[in-house]
Scaffold this motif. Structure first.
Motif, short mmCIF file in Angstrom:
data_model
loop_
_atom_site.label_atom_id
_atom_site.label_comp_id
_atom_site.label_asym_id
_atom_site.label_seq_id
_atom_site.Cartn_x
_atom_site.Cartn_y
_atom_site.Cartn_z
N SER A 127 3.45 -4.17 -8.37
CA SER A 127 3.67 -5.29 -7.44
C SER A 127 2.71 -6.45 -7.60
CB SER A 127 3.59 -4.78 -6.00
OG SER A 127 2.26 -4.34 -5.71
N PHE B 45 0.18 -6.78 -5.92
CA PHE B 45 -0.22 -7.05 -4.53
C PHE B 45 -1.68 -6.62 -4.37
CE2 PHE B 45 -0.85 -5.68 -0.16
CZ PHE B 45 -0.30 -6.73 0.56
N PRO B 46 -2.53 -7.43 -3.71
CA PRO B 46 -2.22 -8.61 -2.89
C PRO B 46 -2.43 -9.95 -3.57
CG PRO B 46 -4.43 -7.86 -2.42
CD PRO B 46 -3.91 -6.93 -3.48
N GLU B 47 -2.92 -9.98 -4.83
CA GLU B 47 -3.32 -11.25 -5.43
C GLU B 47 -2.14 -12.20 -5.66
OE1 GLU B 47 -2.73 -8.40 -8.94
OE2 GLU B 47 -3.53 -8.34 -6.89
N PHE C 82 0.20 -12.86 -3.65
CA PHE C 82 0.51 -13.59 -2.42
C PHE C 82 -0.66 -14.41 -1.91
CE2 PHE C 82 3.12 -9.78 -2.67
CZ PHE C 82 4.40 -10.33 -2.60
N GLY D 176 -4.37 -5.73 -7.45
CA GLY D 176 -3.51 -4.55 -7.41
C GLY D 176 -3.80 -3.57 -8.54
#
Length: 346
Positions: free
Chosen positions: A250, A252-254, A256, A267
């Motif tokens: 994913s 995530f979180p970088e 977003f 992530g």
């Protein structure tokens, strides 16, 4: 004064131990960029010693390097602890723990190497991650070995004992090959299809290994004297593996919050940490099952074949290394394509 004279070596070490500068994504080749990571990249085309000494520097690969470097040391200690118990108890399953431990040491060592040196050049980048996929295949093979001999549902032993190792050697190699081909086939920014090649190839092998255990949940559900909590050590492995796949696929979180997790919190870094946690939990699960589950079996049924296990590890390693060599012309061709594409963009 030659570069390998004592003053030359001292000068080299002094220079490399200085605080190394990092560059932004805009000043980095597209190949080395990651979604949502804007700074902290190491420059390319530096001496090998620069990347070796970058292990003690701060950049966006620091957590990836140290998570598996410390993981390697932790696994080595855990392996020694369990082997001491089983060898002193004259337990025939000591080689199962050794085989799994060696596979885990290989994957953490290769991962540490890959994340340390992949930034040197495009060719080194592709080659390092092909070796990294080889290491993941070793972990998958070790996982299958330890699950089958320590945690497998008892009815599967006689059915699968002659097929487990050949099938898993093949699955590990297919997973390595799929990941390597996907790395060469797709261009940055990578589409989600590339993650599917990684997740599905090795994920299928993980499902095969977990399938050896999953029927124990059904047996426990039907048995009034059995509590599902007695399988919590496997449930924790399943949960950590599932969560790690989410962070791996994913970004995530970088993705977003671009730029907020450039050094810590990406992530892939979380995925690295969860891999080590999952590995340690698998050691614990094997230990618990050897004490409470396998001891109830007929010893003749579950006797590990050490020669076959060792042969499977060697065959997989040789087969994968030969594949890396055979892929080298395609890797060089891909590097030339990257160079041409970069010139067109300029």
């Amino acid at each position: 004064m030659g570069p390998w004279s004592l003053p030359g070596v001292v000068q080299l070490m002094t220079g490399c131990m200085r605080v190394q500068h990092t560059v932004s994504a805009e000043d980095t080749h597209l190949l080395f960029r990651e979604p949502g990571v804007l700074t902290g990249f190491r420059p390319q085309n530096k001496p090998w010693a620069f990347y070796l000494f970058s292990v003690v520097q701060i950049h966006n690969e620091s957590v990836n390097i140290w998570s598996h470097l410390l993981g390697f040391c932790t696994i080595l200690c855990i392996m020694y602890r369990y082997l001491t118990v089983y060898i002193s108890a004259d337990n025939s399953h000591w080689f199962v723990i050794l085989a799994f431990g060696l596979c885990c040491l290989i994957y953490t060592a290769i991962s540490t190497f890959a994340h340390t040196f992949h930034s040197k050049s495009a060719l080194i980048h592709y080659t390092c991650f092909q070796l990294d996929y080889l290491g993941i295949g070793y972990f998958s093979l070790g996982m299958a070995i330890v699950t089958f001999h320590c945690s497998c549902h008892r009815h599967f032993y006689s059915m699968l004992e002659h097929y487990l190792l050949p099938v898993n050697v093949l699955l590990s190699w297919v997973g390595f090959l799929c990941s390597s081909v996907a790395k060469l086939r797709y261009h940055r920014p990578y589409p989600f299809q590339r993650k599917l090649w990684n997740v599905c190839s090795f994920g299928f092998q993980a499902l095969v290994a977990f399938g050896l255990v999953i029927t124990r949940y059904w047996d426990c559900y039907l048995d009034m004297n059995c509590s599902l909590s007695s399988l919590n050590h496997h449930t924790s492995v399943f949960m950590v593996a599932t969560i790690s796949i989410f962070f791996f696929s994913s970004h995530f979180p970088e993705r977003f919050l671009p730029g907020k997790f450039d050094i810590v919190g990406q992530g892939h870094q979380i995925f690295h940490v969860l891999c080590i946690v999952g590995t340690l939990l698998e050691f614990k699960a094997a230990y618990i099952d050897l004490q409470t589950y396998v001891d109830n079996f007929d010893r003749e049924i579950v006797q590990p074949d050490t020669t076959s296990m060792f042969s499977a590890m060697v065959v997989y390693g040789m087969l994968s290394l030969i594949t890396v060599v055979l892929l080298n012309p395609f890797t060089k061709r891909r590097v030339q394509q990257d160079i041409r594409n970069t010139r067109k963009c300029q």
